[in-house]
Design a protein around this motif. Structure first.
Motif, PDB file in Angstrom:
ATOM      1  N   SER A 153       0.858  -1.192   0.000  1.00  0.00           N
ATOM      2  CA  SER A 153       0.000   0.000   0.000  1.00  0.00           C
ATOM      3  C   SER A 153       0.888   1.234   0.000  1.00  0.00           C
ATOM      4  CB  SER A 153      -0.900   0.022   1.246  1.00  0.00           C
ATOM      5  OG  SER A 153      -1.676  -1.151   1.334  1.00  0.00           O
ATOM      6  N   VAL A 155       0.794   5.132   1.257  1.00  0.00           N
ATOM      7  CA  VAL A 155       0.071   6.060   2.120  1.00  0.00           C
ATOM      8  C   VAL A 155       0.949   7.296   2.326  1.00  0.00           C
ATOM      9  CG1 VAL A 155      -1.138   6.393   4.306  1.00  0.00           C
ATOM     10  CG2 VAL A 155      -0.993   4.096   3.302  1.00  0.00           C
ATOM     11  N   ASP A 156       0.420   8.456   1.944  1.00  0.00           N
ATOM     12  CA  ASP A 156       1.148   9.723   2.095  1.00  0.00           C
ATOM     13  C   ASP A 156       2.551   9.647   1.493  1.00  0.00           C
ATOM     14  OD1 ASP A 156      -1.062  10.725   3.373  1.00  0.00           O
ATOM     15  OD2 ASP A 156      -0.244  10.502   5.386  1.00  0.00           O
ATOM     16  N   GLU A 202      -5.098   2.292   1.315  1.00  0.00           N
ATOM     17  CA  GLU A 202      -4.236   3.221   0.580  1.00  0.00           C
ATOM     18  C   GLU A 202      -4.684   4.667   0.832  1.00  0.00           C
ATOM     19  OE1 GLU A 202      -1.475   1.418  -2.349  1.00  0.00           O
ATOM     20  OE2 GLU A 202      -3.246   1.912  -3.522  1.00  0.00           O
ATOM     21  N   GLY A 203      -4.575   5.053   2.087  1.00  0.00           N
ATOM     22  CA  GLY A 203      -4.973   6.383   2.529  1.00  0.00           C
ATOM     23  C   GLY A 203      -5.461   6.312   3.958  1.00  0.00           C
ATOM     24  N   LYS A 204      -5.381   7.428   4.660  1.00  0.00           N
ATOM     25  CA  LYS A 204      -5.802   7.446   6.055  1.00  0.00           C
ATOM     26  C   LYS A 204      -7.279   7.796   6.176  1.00  0.00           C
ATOM     27  CE  LYS A 204      -1.237   8.611   7.893  1.00  0.00           C
ATOM     28  NZ  LYS A 204      -0.419   9.601   8.642  1.00  0.00           N
ATOM     29  N   VAL A 273      -8.726   0.738  -1.911  1.00  0.00           N
ATOM     30  CA  VAL A 273      -8.396   2.003  -2.579  1.00  0.00           C
ATOM     31  C   VAL A 273      -9.642   2.889  -2.599  1.00  0.00           C
ATOM     32  CG1 VAL A 273      -6.546   1.041  -3.989  1.00  0.00           C
ATOM     33  CG2 VAL A 273      -8.889   0.989  -4.849  1.00  0.00           C
ATOM     34  N   LEU A 274      -9.426   4.192  -2.465  1.00  0.00           N
ATOM     35  CA  LEU A 274     -10.538   5.145  -2.445  1.00  0.00           C
ATOM     36  C   LEU A 274     -10.977   5.444  -3.871  1.00  0.00           C
ATOM     37  CD1 LEU A 274     -12.194   6.765  -0.363  1.00  0.00           C
ATOM     38  CD2 LEU A 274     -10.619   8.685  -0.762  1.00  0.00           C
ATOM     39  N   TRP A 283     -14.196   2.972  -0.068  1.00  0.00           N
ATOM     40  CA  TRP A 283     -13.000   2.145  -0.212  1.00  0.00           C
ATOM     41  C   TRP A 283     -13.358   0.857  -0.939  1.00  0.00           C
ATOM     42  CZ3 TRP A 283      -8.544   4.421   1.062  1.00  0.00           C
ATOM     43  CH2 TRP A 283      -8.589   5.495   1.950  1.00  0.00           C
ATOM     44  N   ARG A 308     -16.442   5.676   3.261  1.00  0.00           N
ATOM     45  CA  ARG A 308     -15.196   6.448   3.276  1.00  0.00           C
ATOM     46  C   ARG A 308     -14.757   6.797   4.694  1.00  0.00           C
ATOM     47  NH1 ARG A 308     -15.754  12.415   1.196  1.00  0.00           N
ATOM     48  NH2 ARG A 308     -16.814  12.439   3.216  1.00  0.00           N
TER      49      ARG A 308
END
Length: 377
Positions: A153, A155-156, A202-204, A273-274, A283, A308
């Protein structure tokens, strides 16, 4: 299969691995071969190409010798062979052998797995580079029987890779981190014994890391007789402030439905994934459902869209499989097959009008499928 895929093919298999460049090369006085090159974690590199982190299961060509069966083990600075008398084991499954007696299940493997980075072109349809110099092999005692099933993943801007580490100490989830998805730092154990298929979103969400997890066990408590859910392995959720320290969520995640046996057992597939499906942002998670059958069951890939802001809430899902096992793809490899009826999805990347989906096919080879985005919804 109902979905018309834009592309669906095997991209890497056992015959593509050069064992002279294996981490095990030169350590064992025994012939090995590639049992499978499969279950690839996937991410997109800075140059636009796709990276597969392929599980290479390297097995003994002749595990049984002199009325003993052997297993490979990493022993700090070398690989060694351990032997057990055939009278003490059950060898009915070609991937492992079970110890008899003892009061609980104890097994050993006929192979040791390590991770091989394979760089594909941007579409995922052609191998560009095999990074043998970046292979990931056991480095700690809790990995002495191998490193399995990577999931990657981003992330940031940083890459997080989970894997299963196997040893007599525990069967646990370990974390690697990287700035470029090629050079990885082992961070250690993040989930303890009998946790598999950990997928970091894949994101907070709300400033925190989220993950899907899948604890295993031999005992589950029954739902009420009229429940819509079936007891058994399910997909749980956990959160973390730093991707190292995880707290399980109280609310359950995705559970098997009582109305079907096709998903009687389930686990995570590709990292969520968003995206937007039918006007709903959430997601997208691809997960595997297993229908009991034969030795390991029939594995298929399904999808769900999670809220989300509260991923324990499912916005949409499908009872129809997105991916089914594809015997036509493995027909050229039929002499090497030891399992069938398995597709095990492990990665997803945006391809514009389609999703590039990476899977392990028959625990043997890596499958890349281009799924039109309109097929999900």
């Amino acid at each position: 299969m109902a979905t018309d895929f834009l592309h669906d093919a095997l991209v890497f298999g056992p015959g593509d691995v050069d064992l002279s460049r294996s981490p095990l090369a030169g350590h064992l006085d025994a012939e090995t071969y590639v049992l499978g090159a499969f279950n690839p974690g996937m991410t997109r590199l800075a140059n636009g190409n796709l990276l597969l982190m392929v599980r290479v299961a390297e097995a003994l060509r002749h595990p049984v010798r002199d009325q003993q069966i052997h297993a490979i083990r990493w022993d700090g600075d070398r690989y060694v062979l351990d032997a057990w008398p055939l009278s003490l084991v059950d060898t009915s499954d070609p991937r492992k052998f079970m110890m008899r007696g003892g009061g609980w299940k104890v097994m050993a493997l006929t192979s040791l797995s390590w991770l091989l980075p394979i760089e594909l072109d941007a579409s995922g349809t052609r191998v560009e580079t095999i990074h043998y110099d970046r292979a990931i092999a056991p480095r700690a005692a809790y990995q002495c029987y191998g490193v399995e099933d990577a999931r990657i993943s981003r992330v940031d801007g940083r890459f997080y890779m989970t894997s299963c580490s196997v040893s007599p100490e525990r069967h646990c989830t370990t974390l690697y981190t990287s700035d470029d998805a090629l050079d990885w730092q082992l961070e250690g154990i993040v989930l303890d014994h009998q946790n598999k298929d950990m997928l970091i979103f894949e994101g907070k969400v709300g400033g925190a890391f989220w993950a899907q997890t899948r604890p295993l066990g031999d005992l589950y408590f029954a739902y009420p007789p009229d429940s819509e859910w079936r007891a058994g392995p399910s997909i749980n959720l956990a959160t973390s402030p730093d991707a190292l320290h995880w707290k399980p969520r109280d609310a359950p995640g995705i559970r098997p439905h009582a109305k079907t046996m096709a998903t009687a057992r389930m686990g995570g597939g590709a990292p969520p994934v968003l995206t937007t499906v039918n006007g709903q942002e959430g997601w997208l998670t691809l997960w595997h459902g297993v229908e009991p059958s034969g030795v390991v069951g029939i594995y298929r890939t399904y999808w769900s869209l999670l809220d989300r802001d509260e991923p324990s809430r499912t916005l949409a899902t499908s009872d129809d499989a997105l991916l089914e096992p594809a015997p036509a793809l493995t027909e050229p490899l039929k002499e090497q097959m030891y399992l069938d009826n398995v597709v095990f999805t492990t990665g997803i990347a945006d391809g514009g009008d389609h999703w590039v989906v990476a899977s392990g096919e028959a625990d043997l080879a890596c499958r890349i499928t281009h799924v039109p985005k309109q097929a999900i919804g």
